[in-house]
Design a protein around this motif. Sequence first.
Motif, PDB file in Angstrom:
ATOM      1  N   PRO A  27       0.844  -1.276   0.075  1.00 50.84           N
ATOM      2  CA  PRO A  27      -0.019   0.020   0.051  1.00 50.84           C
ATOM      3  C   PRO A  27       0.932   1.265   0.001  1.00 50.84           C
ATOM      4  O   PRO A  27       1.780   1.309   0.601  1.00 50.84           O
ATOM      5  N   ASP A  28       0.284   2.267  -0.657  1.00 51.39           N
ATOM      6  CA  ASP A  28       0.943   3.613  -0.777  1.00 51.39           C
ATOM      7  C   ASP A  28       0.954   4.284   0.457  1.00 51.39           C
ATOM      8  O   ASP A  28      -0.448   4.636   0.842  1.00 51.39           O
ATOM      9  N   ILE A  29       1.874   4.601   1.600  1.00 50.34           N
ATOM     10  CA  ILE A  29       1.748   5.165   2.869  1.00 50.34           C
ATOM     11  C   ILE A  29       2.501   6.601   2.607  1.00 50.34           C
ATOM     12  O   ILE A  29       2.589   7.120   3.717  1.00 50.34           O
ATOM     13  N   SER A  30       2.604   6.953   1.286  1.00 50.03           N
ATOM     14  CA  SER A  30       3.651   8.245   1.239  1.00 50.03           C
ATOM     15  C   SER A  30       2.702   9.408   1.690  1.00 50.03           C
ATOM     16  O   SER A  30       3.474  10.519   2.075  1.00 50.03           O
ATOM     17  N   HIS A  31       1.468   9.370   1.561  1.00 50.14           N
ATOM     18  CA  HIS A  31       0.662  10.531   2.034  1.00 50.14           C
ATOM     19  C   HIS A  31       0.032  10.366   3.382  1.00 50.14           C
ATOM     20  O   HIS A  31      -0.941  11.120   3.874  1.00 50.14           O
ATOM     21  N   ALA A  32       0.377   9.352   4.207  1.00 47.56           N
ATOM     22  CA  ALA A  32      -0.399   9.006   5.246  1.00 47.56           C
ATOM     23  C   ALA A  32       0.080   9.831   6.419  1.00 47.56           C
ATOM     24  O   ALA A  32       1.444  10.231   6.633  1.00 47.56           O
ATOM     25  N   GLN A  33      -0.836   9.837   7.288  1.00 45.31           N
ATOM     26  CA  GLN A  33      -0.409  10.795   8.428  1.00 45.31           C
ATOM     27  C   GLN A  33       0.108   9.768   9.642  1.00 45.31           C
ATOM     28  O   GLN A  33       0.742  10.382  10.410  1.00 45.31           O
ATOM     29  N   SER A  34      -0.339   8.405   9.720  1.00 44.33           N
ATOM     30  CA  SER A  34      -0.014   7.639  10.880  1.00 44.33           C
ATOM     31  C   SER A  34      -0.291   6.150  10.302  1.00 44.33           C
ATOM     32  O   SER A  34      -1.036   6.036   9.160  1.00 44.33           O
ATOM     33  N   ILE A  35       0.472   5.332  10.989  1.00 49.17           N
ATOM     34  CA  ILE A  35       0.304   3.925  10.626  1.00 49.17           C
ATOM     35  C   ILE A  35      -0.490   3.497  11.716  1.00 49.17           C
ATOM     36  O   ILE A  35       0.277   3.440  13.079  1.00 49.17           O
ATOM     37  N   ASP A  36      -1.735   2.861  11.989  1.00 52.27           N
ATOM     38  CA  ASP A  36      -2.258   2.394  13.011  1.00 52.27           C
ATOM     39  C   ASP A  36      -2.501   0.923  13.044  1.00 52.27           C
ATOM     40  O   ASP A  36      -3.179   0.215  11.972  1.00 52.27           O
ATOM     41  N   LEU A  37      -2.158   0.326  14.235  1.00 49.91           N
ATOM     42  CA  LEU A  37      -2.294  -1.148  14.469  1.00 49.91           C
ATOM     43  C   LEU A  37      -2.872  -1.552  15.658  1.00 49.91           C
ATOM     44  O   LEU A  37      -2.869  -0.909  16.611  1.00 49.91           O
ATOM     45  N   PRO A  38      -3.972  -2.600  15.694  1.00 49.21           N
ATOM     46  CA  PRO A  38      -4.135  -3.335  14.656  1.00 49.21           C
ATOM     47  C   PRO A  38      -5.518  -2.836  13.744  1.00 49.21           C
ATOM     48  O   PRO A  38      -5.544  -3.342  12.751  1.00 49.21           O
ATOM     49  N   VAL A  39      -6.204  -1.774  14.231  1.00 47.76           N
ATOM     50  CA  VAL A  39      -7.460  -1.383  13.471  1.00 47.76           C
ATOM     51  C   VAL A  39      -7.264   0.211  13.695  1.00 47.76           C
ATOM     52  O   VAL A  39      -6.785   0.842  14.505  1.00 47.76           O
ATOM     53  N   LYS A  40      -7.808   0.972  12.611  1.00 47.73           N
ATOM     54  CA  LYS A  40      -7.669   2.388  12.719  1.00 47.73           C
ATOM     55  C   LYS A  40      -8.368   2.812  13.817  1.00 47.73           C
ATOM     56  O   LYS A  40      -9.568   2.705  14.266  1.00 47.73           O
ATOM     57  N   GLY A  41      -7.618   3.812  14.704  1.00 48.46           N
ATOM     58  CA  GLY A  41      -8.273   4.353  15.702  1.00 48.46           C
ATOM     59  C   GLY A  41      -8.034   3.736  17.071  1.00 48.46           C
ATOM     60  O   GLY A  41      -8.323   4.290  18.275  1.00 48.46           O
ATOM     61  N   TYR A  42      -7.443   2.557  17.021  1.00 51.05           N
ATOM     62  CA  TYR A  42      -7.238   1.823  18.534  1.00 51.05           C
ATOM     63  C   TYR A  42      -6.010   0.950  18.433  1.00 51.05           C
ATOM     64  O   TYR A  42      -5.949   0.237  17.452  1.00 51.05           O
ATOM     65  N   GLY A  43      -5.396   1.015  19.633  1.00 51.35           N
ATOM     66  CA  GLY A  43      -4.325  -0.184  19.639  1.00 51.35           C
ATOM     67  C   GLY A  43      -3.113   0.604  19.705  1.00 51.35           C
ATOM     68  O   GLY A  43      -2.776   1.468  20.415  1.00 51.35           O
ATOM     69  N   LEU A  44      -2.245   0.533  18.656  1.00 56.14           N
ATOM     70  CA  LEU A  44      -0.917   1.214  18.448  1.00 56.14           C
ATOM     71  C   LEU A  44      -0.776   2.030  17.156  1.00 56.14           C
ATOM     72  O   LEU A  44      -1.007   1.755  16.088  1.00 56.14           O
ATOM     73  N   SER A  45      -0.266   3.334  17.607  1.00 53.73           N
ATOM     74  CA  SER A  45       0.014   4.271  16.410  1.00 53.73           C
ATOM     75  C   SER A  45       1.224   4.839  16.114  1.00 53.73           C
ATOM     76  O   SER A  45       1.923   5.089  17.248  1.00 53.73           O
ATOM     77  N   PHE A  46       1.663   4.911  14.924  1.00 60.04           N
ATOM     78  CA  PHE A  46       3.057   5.358  14.510  1.00 60.04           C
ATOM     79  C   PHE A  46       2.732   6.553  13.778  1.00 60.04           C
ATOM     80  O   PHE A  46       2.282   6.433  12.729  1.00 60.04           O
ATOM     81  N   GLY A  47       3.037   7.744  14.291  1.00 60.06           N
ATOM     82  CA  GLY A  47       2.630   9.019  13.556  1.00 60.06           C
ATOM     83  C   GLY A  47       1.699   9.778  14.123  1.00 60.06           C
ATOM     84  O   GLY A  47       1.349   9.775  15.181  1.00 60.06           O
ATOM     85  N   ASN A  48       1.205  10.988  13.356  1.00 57.91           N
ATOM     86  CA  ASN A  48       0.541  12.104  13.549  1.00 57.91           C
ATOM     87  C   ASN A  48      -0.972  11.526  13.557  1.00 57.91           C
ATOM     88  O   ASN A  48      -1.597  12.373  12.819  1.00 57.91           O
ATOM     89  N   SER A  49      -1.494  10.587  14.263  1.00 57.40           N
ATOM     90  CA  SER A  49      -3.097  10.260  13.986  1.00 57.40           C
ATOM     91  C   SER A  49      -3.532  11.398  14.694  1.00 57.40           C
ATOM     92  O   SER A  49      -3.379  11.920  15.900  1.00 57.40           O
ATOM     93  N   LYS A  50      -4.824  11.975  13.924  1.00 59.75           N
ATOM     94  CA  LYS A  50      -5.728  13.083  14.555  1.00 59.75           C
ATOM     95  C   LYS A  50      -6.452  12.666  15.801  1.00 59.75           C
ATOM     96  O   LYS A  50      -6.690  13.380  16.669  1.00 59.75           O
ATOM     97  N   ASN A  51      -7.113  11.498  15.661  1.00 58.45           N
ATOM     98  CA  ASN A  51      -7.832  10.793  16.782  1.00 58.45           C
ATOM     99  C   ASN A  51      -7.411   9.525  17.028  1.00 58.45           C
ATOM    100  O   ASN A  51      -7.329   8.659  15.960  1.00 58.45           O
ATOM    101  N   PHE A  52      -7.176   9.025  18.243  1.00 62.23           N
ATOM    102  CA  PHE A  52      -6.802   7.811  18.592  1.00 62.23           C
ATOM    103  C   PHE A  52      -6.834   7.380  20.034  1.00 62.23           C
ATOM    104  O   PHE A  52      -6.963   8.345  20.697  1.00 62.23           O
ATOM    105  N   THR A  53      -7.133   6.237  20.205  1.00 63.68           N
ATOM    106  CA  THR A  53      -6.999   5.507  21.623  1.00 63.68           C
ATOM    107  C   THR A  53      -6.390   4.307  21.457  1.00 63.68           C
ATOM    108  O   THR A  53      -6.313   3.506  20.795  1.00 63.68           O
TER     109      THR A  53
END
Length: 139
Positions: A20-46
């Motif tokens: 997947p192209d992540i060159s424009h991504a703000q964050s990489i979120d694991l395991p699901v979007k918004g929850y778990g572990l985030s690397f980067g500038n996620s705007k909303n996260f738990t």
Amino acid sequence: MMRNFVFVLLFILMLNVHIPDISHAQSIDLPVKGYGLSFGNSKNFTGIRLNFRDYRVEEINGINITLWPAKDNGQAIVRGLSLGLGPEAGDFLGVQIGVAASATDRLRGISFGLLAAGAGNRASGLIAGGLAAGAGESM
């Protein structure tokens, strides 16, 4: 001979793998979007969020670790544990630890800044700074 065959086969398989192209991504979120572990500038996260610099964050719940002082982060709401060089948000609720911990609106909970801790409007709880601690309206 067999080793060369395996190498060529792996090379061909790698060419067909969809990355997947992540060159424009703000964050990489694991395991699901918004929850778990985030690397980067996620705007909303738990969950647990690791970021170099917070920029226009909206709401974070959990553990927020950011290395560099924030930019344009005055509207952010951060609940939980926030660690970094200069954790900054509009509203902090929980524990903030950094060289300087600041909120444009209010600090609530435990805030410790090696140099300073402060809020633009209100601060409540245990607020401590090595050189200064304060609030614009009430503390």
